[in-house]
Scaffold this active site. Structure first.
Site, PDB file in Angstrom:
ATOM      1  N   SER A 107       0.802  -1.221   0.000  1.00 41.71           N
ATOM      2  CA  SER A 107       0.000   0.000   0.000  1.00 41.71           C
ATOM      3  C   SER A 107       0.838   1.277   0.000  1.00 41.71           C
ATOM      4  O   SER A 107       0.312   2.356  -0.263  1.00 41.71           O
ATOM      5  CB  SER A 107      -0.943   0.020   1.206  1.00 41.71           C
ATOM      6  OG  SER A 107      -0.213   0.165   2.416  1.00 41.71           O
ATOM      7  N   LYS A 174       1.224   4.689   6.847  1.00 46.37           N
ATOM      8  CA  LYS A 174       0.649   5.545   5.804  1.00 46.37           C
ATOM      9  C   LYS A 174       1.353   6.907   5.832  1.00 46.37           C
ATOM     10  O   LYS A 174       2.146   7.209   6.715  1.00 46.37           O
ATOM     11  CB  LYS A 174      -0.856   5.751   6.028  1.00 46.37           C
ATOM     12  CG  LYS A 174      -1.696   4.488   6.102  1.00 46.37           C
ATOM     13  CD  LYS A 174      -1.796   3.759   4.788  1.00 46.37           C
ATOM     14  CE  LYS A 174      -2.655   2.496   4.910  1.00 46.37           C
ATOM     15  NZ  LYS A 174      -2.658   1.688   3.670  1.00 46.37           N
TER      16      LYS A 174
END
Length: 292
Positions: A107, A174
């Site tokens: 991701s 993230k």
């Protein structure tokens, strides 16, 4: 050192004295030829025949051997103490200073790849500091990306915090796109995200070929929370996927474990993770990120 006592023969009788006495280092004959001849060498100077003075000989005698064993035991104890102190220091560093994490998915490509090991600076936001736009952070997703019922037990959290247990599936990595007070919209006529009305150039970290987002949104980040997105937008489940849930997908700052500052493994990919320069264009545009 010598004493005033005459040297004794093997049968305990005193050796002859006077002018005819043999020197202490000479062999002494026991009286009576019928009983055979016995010889004894008197101790060297520094001790008498009864061992009243001086340590054992320096030629590997029993006492010297005991000292050697004692020294070995002391050295073993010292090694154990050193090892124990090292373990305690390592646990403290792991719990409060720098902690390694493994990247589980793609991701965050092309910044981070699956299997990368990152070092997370847990003091980056200590002493009143806050996450900044552009930071790559590791955080606990319980209460934002995951429901509270997924929260592990207190013992498991303690062991994970000390590095004695895996972080588990509740921990994410993230990039911070917006901080409390920021308005983030996607996407403008140019196809870019905008933060407080300023288009954001994400070419430095967005995976080539990916669009900034296939999901349109227009949100204001609540105070004390962060808007998180992965660098591989088409393969990242991030704040966009939780827009309709309690909290709106924003992550509380107190759930941030630390800032990912370095890739340490594989060695061929070792590098620092610096904040992209494009985020400087947003400074001074509003949001309570300007009060930090």
């Amino acid at each position: 050192m010598s004493t005033h006592e005459p040297p004794a023969d093997r049968d305990g009788s005193p050796a002859p004295t006077g002018a005819d006495s043999p020197p202490r280092s000479a062999a002494v004959s026991a009286p009576g030829a019928a009983t055979g001849t016995a010889t004894v060498t008197a101790p060297a100077s520094g001790t008498d025949s009864e061992g009243a003075e001086g340590p054992a000989g320096e030629d590997g005698s029993e006492d010297a051997g005991d000292d050697g064993h004692g020294g070995g035991r002391r050295w073993s104890r010292d090694l154990l103490w050193i090892a124990a102190v090292c373990v305690v220091v390592l646990l403290l560093v792991n719990a409060f200073v720098v902690r390694p994490f493994a990247v589980p998915s793609g991701s965050m490509e092309g910044t981070l790849r699956p299997g990368d090991r990152v070092l997370v600076n847990q003091l980056a936001y200590a002493f009143g500091k806050h996450p900044q736009r552009g930071d790559v952070v590791v955080f606990d997703g319980i209460g934002s990306f995951l429901p509270y019922q997924d929260e592990p037990s207190g013992l498991k959290r303690l062991l994970a915090g000390a590095g004695l247990a895996p972080a588990g599936d509740t921990v994410y990595v993230k990039r911070v796109i917006g901080v409390g007070g920021d308005r983030i919209t996607c996407c403008g006529t140019d196809g870019r995200l905008s933060v407080n009305g300023v288009p954001l150039d994400e070419s430095a970290y967005l995976l080539p070929g990916d669009a900034p987002s296939a999901v349109p949104f227009d949100i204001v980040v609540p105070d004390g929370k962060l808007w998180m997105m992965g660098d591989h937008r088409s393969a990242s489940r991030d704040s966009r996927d939780h827009l309709g849930e309690p909290g709106g997908g924003a992550v509380p700052e107190d759930k941030v474990i630390g800032r990912a500052d370095w890739v340490m493994f594989p060695l061929g990919r070792a590098t620092s993770l610096d904040r992209p320069a494009a985020f400087a264009a947003i400074e001074g545009t509003g949001g309570h990120g300007e009060q930090r």
